[in-house]
Scaffold this active site. Structure first.
Site, PDB file in Angstrom:
ATOM      1  N   ALA A 192       0.853  -1.191   0.000  1.00 38.55           N
ATOM      2  CA  ALA A 192       0.000   0.000   0.000  1.00 38.55           C
ATOM      3  C   ALA A 192       0.885   1.236   0.000  1.00 38.55           C
ATOM      4  O   ALA A 192       2.082   1.168   0.287  1.00 38.55           O
ATOM      5  CB  ALA A 192      -0.938  -0.001   1.209  1.00 38.55           C
ATOM      6  N   MET A 193       0.281   2.389  -0.314  1.00 37.06           N
ATOM      7  CA  MET A 193       1.007   3.655  -0.342  1.00 37.06           C
ATOM      8  C   MET A 193       0.108   4.748   0.221  1.00 37.06           C
ATOM      9  O   MET A 193      -1.028   4.900  -0.190  1.00 37.06           O
ATOM     10  CB  MET A 193       1.427   3.997  -1.778  1.00 37.06           C
ATOM     11  CG  MET A 193       2.130   5.334  -1.910  1.00 37.06           C
ATOM     12  SD  MET A 193       3.669   5.366  -0.970  1.00 37.06           S
ATOM     13  CE  MET A 193       3.752   7.105  -0.552  1.00 37.06           C
ATOM     14  N   GLU A 194       0.678   5.554   1.145  1.00 34.67           N
ATOM     15  CA  GLU A 194      -0.097   6.442   2.000  1.00 34.67           C
ATOM     16  C   GLU A 194      -0.417   7.807   1.418  1.00 34.67           C
ATOM     17  O   GLU A 194      -0.658   8.761   2.157  1.00 34.67           O
ATOM     18  CB  GLU A 194       0.660   6.649   3.316  1.00 34.67           C
ATOM     19  CG  GLU A 194       2.009   7.376   3.174  1.00 34.67           C
ATOM     20  CD  GLU A 194       3.205   6.469   3.031  1.00 34.67           C
ATOM     21  OE1 GLU A 194       4.337   6.911   3.285  1.00 34.67           O
ATOM     22  OE2 GLU A 194       3.014   5.284   2.667  1.00 34.67           O
ATOM     23  N   HIS A 227      -1.968   0.942   9.256  1.00 25.19           N
ATOM     24  CA  HIS A 227      -0.607   1.425   8.969  1.00 25.19           C
ATOM     25  C   HIS A 227      -0.667   2.665   8.075  1.00 25.19           C
ATOM     26  O   HIS A 227      -0.048   3.696   8.373  1.00 25.19           O
ATOM     27  CB  HIS A 227       0.188   0.309   8.277  1.00 25.19           C
ATOM     28  CG  HIS A 227       1.603   0.655   7.930  1.00 25.19           C
ATOM     29  ND1 HIS A 227       2.684   0.149   8.610  1.00 25.19           N
ATOM     30  CD2 HIS A 227       2.127   1.470   6.975  1.00 25.19           C
ATOM     31  CE1 HIS A 227       3.805   0.628   8.093  1.00 25.19           C
ATOM     32  NE2 HIS A 227       3.489   1.433   7.084  1.00 25.19           N
ATOM     33  N   GLU A 228      -1.425   2.574   6.986  1.00 26.89           N
ATOM     34  CA  GLU A 228      -1.474   3.690   6.037  1.00 26.89           C
ATOM     35  C   GLU A 228      -2.165   4.912   6.633  1.00 26.89           C
ATOM     36  O   GLU A 228      -1.787   6.052   6.338  1.00 26.89           O
ATOM     37  CB  GLU A 228      -2.167   3.253   4.744  1.00 26.89           C
ATOM     38  CG  GLU A 228      -1.532   2.062   4.048  1.00 26.89           C
ATOM     39  CD  GLU A 228      -0.032   2.217   3.849  1.00 26.89           C
ATOM     40  OE1 GLU A 228       0.423   3.328   3.515  1.00 26.89           O
ATOM     41  OE2 GLU A 228       0.696   1.219   4.033  1.00 26.89           O
ATOM     42  N   GLU A 250       8.017   5.050   8.826  1.00 24.30           N
ATOM     43  CA  GLU A 250       7.628   3.639   8.785  1.00 24.30           C
ATOM     44  C   GLU A 250       7.622   2.978  10.162  1.00 24.30           C
ATOM     45  O   GLU A 250       6.803   2.090  10.424  1.00 24.30           O
ATOM     46  CB  GLU A 250       8.550   2.879   7.829  1.00 24.30           C
ATOM     47  CG  GLU A 250       8.516   3.404   6.398  1.00 24.30           C
ATOM     48  CD  GLU A 250       7.119   3.410   5.782  1.00 24.30           C
ATOM     49  OE1 GLU A 250       6.196   2.762   6.332  1.00 24.30           O
ATOM     50  OE2 GLU A 250       6.944   4.076   4.752  1.00 24.30           O
TER      51      GLU A 250
END
EC number: 3.4.11.-
Length: 821
Positions: A192-194, A227-228, A250
């Site tokens: 995934a990417m935030e 997390h994201e 992170e």
């Protein structure tokens, strides 16, 4: 990667300028920059979409920019699209206007972003549909996916807004955007990417189907979403000043994901799993001389890509967890809020965080006025590794503590002259008054201390345990007498010891033995209580640690006796959980059953293998029936069915792989098809992995390779394929550390001089193709060297222990160690 403009006159401070240039970007298929993806609808038509992935340095592929995290800017996004498509970006859309005289095209104009780093800018054009939630009263929450799988986004659409709202309360800072989109992409290089306001996910990380997805898949969705969403504060609102402090992003996102998930699914007890999923995982890497500090200088994009590893994520999270415990939760939270408010919409480095936490700790009287968080934490972030604390109980109510860097092998030829010492928060409890609730440090061992004397210990006859709930980032070793008292307690009533400390004792013992700091007789005796253990966390810790023995013995004559021993430990657990799954069981019991079955079938337990093969055959006879095999045991049943079968069983799995719409089901089948025992099938599967027309997406090629490499029959096949095709494979990947992952996986079990020489020659002969894998190669060389030493020092010793305990009694002790591939 620079554009240099020669200006006709000096720029005036405070004056705004417009720099215009020609720029041509390509809608590529490399999963980086602004790239294209495609999928097939149920009616067979091919559909295209375009989406961005800019982290760390690929925004420059899409538009000219100052592509560094500290150069935040506000962006106005305009996108031209066909009228039947939808465009989304970081901010809500303002309006759509016709594209000249073409009625099939429109311009979408989006609101100006808040100040944001280029790597967090995002946009997408697709025919996706969405479902939404208004759980949060000021931020619209939408999940986007292909129409045929949008119903699988329901769980994430429930979890996301609830976790986001909990974070607002935890950080005491509202989410600053008017909307939050989450998108499930069929082609995506990462998990995934935030991106701020537009988080992109691989489909498996966002979609959950209660019929075909397991409880582990559900946990993964919640954890990745959490997390994201943490990044919306740590990374987006406040961004690291430079990539050397990537861990600030992170590490915090990894640590907070456990708290966020726990807020939404409190019955899962997911915070108890932290030690096995993060701490023990990174211990295995950070005990190498070729590890690296959390905060590490980076100058080239290849350097940046290589530090997206477990040091930044798991070690970062582990030392944050340690800091939370020695500062206390209230001080930690208040300090974080002050830090986030002070650097909102700007950039910071780790010293800025240390200052905010120190100020709060002094205010709350939770840190002596002459001590700072920086003094403590610099010893954990600016040098690699971690200590083992050696505890000597003196018998007079005191104990003497010493510290040394924990290394698997002490390299006599090492050129590292740095003296490794840490500020260590000390906690302990004892048999006299076992209290595992107090995790705030009662004593500190300074980096200047050679020894530390601890008072208040019980008499010699009572056991002691240091590092309560393993909140400190260190191992603990005792004299044999205390180890024996701990073993006696575990055998008598293990519940007296907290389950996290049971996991700690098992992991510490086996790894201390592996490093030659504890006898294997003691370490293996710790496992003797496991026949009574019923909790998932200690069992997971034990099997993770015992897996090293299994990996070293797999290709030796001693594997049979070791297998007998492992089955003697595992069979009581298998009998306890049973083969038949029950999805109404508590979450950790479901994970415990899945783990037990996976190990039992892999070790060849007849009941497990027979049941798995029967279920797989039953499914082959009725392939549309999704209820035949419970989702929680699919990975075991699929793998065993394919391993015990032949071409027919493999081809059936491949057909199901092509037919299924479930991302988690695809991933399970993908991994299981690597379990075949037919070499020619595995060779064909490897070739398919790197052929974009085979039906395997580029994002999944690494997973397929690793599935074959983990197969004892497929390992050498995968290694040879990598060596022979390294030029092509290196060009196949353009993002993050996929190539390094391939190297690390396929060489994990190497333990001979011949295999060591092969890695060295592979590195030397292909240096121009390994820019993104130099660290992984170096660490693989060290691991293999360590494995060779371990085989020389402990293989016969373990065989003797197995023989003395009734396993493999026909074996004779070997002569001098000369084993080679």
């Amino acid at each position: 990667e620079f554009y240099i403009a020669s200006l006709g006159e000096e720029l005036v401070v405070g004056q705004q300028y417009v720099l215009a240039m020609e720029f041509e970007g390509y809608l590529n298929d490399a999963l980086v920059g602004f790239y294209r993806s495609q999928y097939t609808k149920e009616d067979g038509t091919e559909k295209l979409l375009a989406v961005t992935q800019f982290q760390p340095t690929d925004a420059r592929r899409a538009f000219p920019c100052f592509d560094e995290p500290a150069m935040k800017a506000q962006f106005d996004v305009y996108i031209a699209r066909q009228s039947h498509m939808t465009a989304i970006a970081n901010m809500p859309k303002i309006d759509s206007t016709p594209f000249d005289d073409d009625t099939d095209w429109v311009w979408d104009h989006f609101n100006t972003t808040l100040p944001v780093s280029t790597y967090l800018v995002a946009f997408m054009v697709s025919d996706f549909v969405n479902i939404s939630s208004t759980f949060n009263d000021h931020a619209l929450f939408r999940s986007w996916a292909r129409e045929q799988v949008i119903d699988q986004a329901e769980y994430a659409t429930e979890a996301g807004p609830a976790i986001l709202t909990w974070y607002e309360q935890y950080f005491d800072i509202p989410f600053p955007l008017p909307k939050q989109d989450m998108v499930a992409l069929p082609d995506f290089a990462l998990s995934a990417m935030e991106n701020w306001g537009l988080i992109t996910y691989r489909e498996r990380a966002l979609l959950y189907d209660p019929v075909v997805s397991s409880s582990m898949d559900k946990e993964n969705v919640a954890n990745v979403v959490a997390h994201e969403l943490t990044h919306q504060w740590f990374g987006n609102l406040v961004t690291m000043d430079w990539w050397s402090d990537l861990w600030l992003n992170e590490g915090f996102a990894t640590y907070m994901s456990y708290l966020g998930t726990d807020s939404f699914e409190p019955t899962w007890n997911i915070t108890d799993q932290f030690v096995i999923s993060e701490l023990h995982l990174v211990f295995a890497l950070d005990c190498l001389e070729t590890s690296h500090p959390i905060s590490v200088p980076v100058e080239h994009p290849d350097d940046i890509n290589q530090i997206f590893d477990s040091i930044s994520y798991s070690k970062g999270a582990s030392i944050i967890r340690m800091m939370n415990n020695f500062l206390t939760e209230d001080t930690f939270r208040a300090g974080l809020t002050n830090y986030l408010n002070a650097f909102a919409y700007a950039n910071a480095d780790q010293d800025d965080l240390w200052e905010a936490l120190t100020t709060q700790a002094h205010t709350d009287d939770n840190l002596p006025q002459d001590m700072t968080v920086k003094t403590i934490m610099d010893t954990w972030t600016l040098q690699m590794g971690y200590p083992v604390i050696n505890v000597a109980i003196n018998g007079d109510g005191t104990a003497t503590l010493t510290q040394e860097r924990f290394l698997l092998i002490l390299n006599k030829n090492s050129t590292d002259t740095h003296i490794y010492k840490w500020w260590v928060p000390v906690t302990f409890t004892s048999q006299e008054n076992p209290d595992f609730s107090q995790t705030k440090a009662t004593d500190w061992m300074a980096d200047s201390d050679d020894t530390l004397t601890i008072n208040g210990l019980p008499s010699k006859e009572n056991w002691v345990i240091f590092n309560i709930r393993q909140t400190g980032y260190y191992r603990v070793n005792y004299r044999p007498s205390n180890w024996q008292r701990l073993i006696d307690q575990l055998l008598d009533d293990y519940s007296i010891i907290h389950l996290i400390n049971r996991a700690q004792i098992i992991d510490d013992a086996l790894n201390l033995a592996r490093a030659g700091q504890l006898s294997y007789k003691i370490a293996l005796s710790v496992n003797s209580y496991l026949e009574n253990e019923i909790k998932y966390v200690p069992w997971s810790s034990a099997l993770n640690s015992l897996n090293y023995l299994k990996s070293m013995f797999t290709r030796t004559g001693g594997y049979g006796p070791l297998r007998e021993y492992l089955l003697s430990l595992l069979t009581p657990l298998y009998d306890l959980v049973g083969f038949e799954d029950n999805t109404d069981d508590p979450h950790l019991d479901q994970k415990k059953r899945s783990m037990a079955l996976d190990w039992a079938c892999d070790l060849g337990l007849e009941d497990c293998v027979t049941n798995s093969v029967d279920l797989y055959n039953e499914w082959m006879a009725d392939p549309t029936n999704q209820t035949i095999i419970s989702a929680n045991i699919k990975s075991t049943v699929y793998c065993t069915g394919i391993a015990e079968g032949g071409e027919t069983e493999w081809n059936f799995a491949w057909d199901q792989y092509l037919l299924t719409n479930g991302a988690s089901e695809k991933a399970t089948l993908q991994s299981s098809m690597g379990c075949s025992k037919e070499i020619w099938i595995l060779a064909r599967y490897l070739e398919m992995a790197f052929d974009e027309n085979s039906g395997i997406r580029k994002q999944d090629s690494s997973s397929v390779f690793q599935a074959v490499a983990r197969n004892v029959i497929g390992r050498d096949l995968a290694w040879n394929y990598l060596k022979e095709n390294i030029e092509f494979i290196s060009s196949y990947y353009m993002s993050f550390g996929e190539l390094g992952d391939l190297v690390a996986t396929v060489t994990y079990e190497f333990n001979t001089e011949e295999e060591l020489n092969q890695i060295i020659h592979f590195r030397d002969d292909n240096i121009e193709y390994l820019d993104s894998a130099t660290l992984a190669i170096t660490q693989s060389i060290e691991r293999t060297s360590n494995n060779i030493d371990w085989m020389s020092n402990y293989y016969d010793l373990i065989l003797d222990w197995l023989k003395d305990n009734g396993f493999g009694r026909w074996l004779k002790k070997r002569g001098p160690f000369i084993y080679s591939a």
